[in-house]
Design an enzyme around this catalytic site. Sequence first.
Site, PDB file in Angstrom:
ATOM      1  CB  SER A   1     -45.941 -20.480 -27.056  1.00  0.00           C
ATOM      2  OG  SER A   1     -44.771 -20.015 -26.413  1.00  0.00           O
ATOM      3  N   GLY A   2     -46.473 -17.619 -28.227  1.00  0.00           N
ATOM      4  CA  GLY A   2     -46.281 -16.378 -28.260  1.00  0.00           C
ATOM      5  C   GLY A   2     -47.051 -15.895 -27.145  1.00  0.00           C
ATOM      6  NE  ARG A   3     -42.811 -14.478 -24.415  1.00  0.00           N
ATOM      7  CZ  ARG A   3     -42.572 -14.472 -23.486  1.00  0.00           C
ATOM      8  NH1 ARG A   3     -42.859 -14.388 -22.330  1.00  0.00           N
ATOM      9  NH2 ARG A   3     -41.116 -13.662 -23.219  1.00  0.00           N
TER      10      ARG A   3
ATOM     11  N   GLY B   1     -35.706 -16.152 -36.444  1.00  0.00           N
ATOM     12  CA  GLY B   1     -35.032 -15.601 -37.703  1.00  0.00           C
ATOM     13  C   GLY B   1     -35.685 -16.648 -39.033  1.00  0.00           C
TER      14      GLY B   1
ATOM     15  CG  ASP C   1     -36.064 -14.974 -31.196  1.00  0.00           C
ATOM     16  OD1 ASP C   1     -35.166 -15.072 -31.818  1.00  0.00           O
ATOM     17  OD2 ASP C   1     -36.880 -15.876 -31.049  1.00  0.00           O
ATOM     18  CB  THR C   2     -30.865 -14.188 -31.032  1.00  0.00           C
ATOM     19  OG1 THR C   2     -31.357 -15.358 -31.109  1.00  0.00           O
ATOM     20  CG2 THR C   2     -29.789 -14.313 -30.383  1.00  0.00           C
TER      21      THR C   2
ATOM     22  N   GLY D   1     -35.744 -18.405 -21.577  1.00  0.00           N
ATOM     23  CA  GLY D   1     -36.398 -19.365 -20.874  1.00  0.00           C
ATOM     24  C   GLY D   1     -35.442 -20.530 -20.172  1.00  0.00           C
TER      25      GLY D   1
END
Length: 475
Positions: A13-15, A75, A224-225, A393
């Site tokens: 998912s994305g936001r 990644g 993202d990490t 999360g």
Amino acid sequence: MKRVLAFDFGASSGRAILAEYENGHLTYKEVHRFENCPRERDGHFRWDFADLMANVHQGIEKAGAFDSIGFDTWGVDFGLLDEDGKLLGDPVHYRDSRTEGMVEKAMARMDADALYAATGSQIMAINTLFQLLAVQEQDAETWEKARRLLFMPDLFAHALCGADVCETTIASTSQMLDARTGAWNRDVLQSFAIPEHLFAPRVNSGTAVGEYQGAKVIAVAGHDTQCAVAAMPAPDANAAFLSCGTWSLLGCELDNPILTQRSRLDALSNEQGANGKINYLKNIVGLWLIQESRRQWRREGQEYSYAQLEQLALAAEPLRSFIDPDDPLFTPPGDIPGRVREFCRRTGQPVPETVGQVMRCICESLALKYRFALEQLSRATGKQFSVLHVLGGGAKDGLLCRMTADCAGIPVIAGPVEATALGNILIQLVALGELPDIAAGRALIAATEPVKRFAPGDRNDWDKAYETYTTILSE
């Protein structure tokens, strides 16, 4: 007041998160959420880039006015563009089967110790290098036409404003970036016949790379990490982090990479951080096991919420059977509960039959693997970790956080849940001159974001289980 828009893309998912910052006060809200639905196309498992970009534009429309925008993603994955800047097919998913056997073929050209010493990256078939070898071997036409490789966050920026850059943190997931210099390692590129001009000019995290409708497009920490770690609340020198989502990335910050053979054999990786540090970490399959199990039960006609699954796990007998989350058995999508049973049967353990037993097995196995990784990191760095920050999360999973604290024997600080989006936001605010550096952003997070603390409890039963677990890992 500054308004910044952070797009955080996960594997499922994305936001879009809109943040406002004024007089030292940060507020943020989700303005758009969407599914990320890869699908089979042209013989490969691919990301639907057109759909993802349509959701980017929807998020922009819902956000209204803003001063800057940034993208972070998972990644290793990338798009290849032709000489006209046209995408040569949707980007292929890292779980696609095209890289099967590519690591072994690569080792015939450069042995594992040399490749690790050059790049510091854990050698995994999903890495960009091995994906490119698969393109060379299996799709000569695409390889011949390819003039530019853009990693996923850079591809979104390119599609939005035409930016042609390669952000450093995302590049460090590729198995081609030199861990010491942060430049492309030419020995690696030459060994695998990859032209350096395929890559866009490298930029550091926090660089403005273009504009869209008057807003600056900023290359945040594309991986993202590294965004999540940037939002780690005011860590001390002996803190470890666990960026916990579909993948678990457990590590610590260092000034210099560790490139020894022992580090390679322990499957530890050196990645570039948003603050210039080395994030020395281990990739572990994470909440994917729970997410895919839930999907499998849904396919079988059983619908469970995550809260229900946690309650079922709590009701099951503790420390009964374990899996190695990183066994290749658990990599492909599909019947994860069935594979958990298969693994336990194969290793001579009690076979979990009920939903609760499967969930308990997965959660306890993750906690045990986290302890195993912490011990590897401690041996490699000489650090005695004082606390583990669970970011993302996974911070919402109280059972897993509690098990990890008890199993590892160190306090767990869970939160912020929105660490990845917050790191994206903080990097944009630094780029806009609203914050002096990442350290100031972390202090802001520590002062304003809620976290939950888990003190370690009785460890005796976990110590016995850990002895069994390390035996299973060594088989």
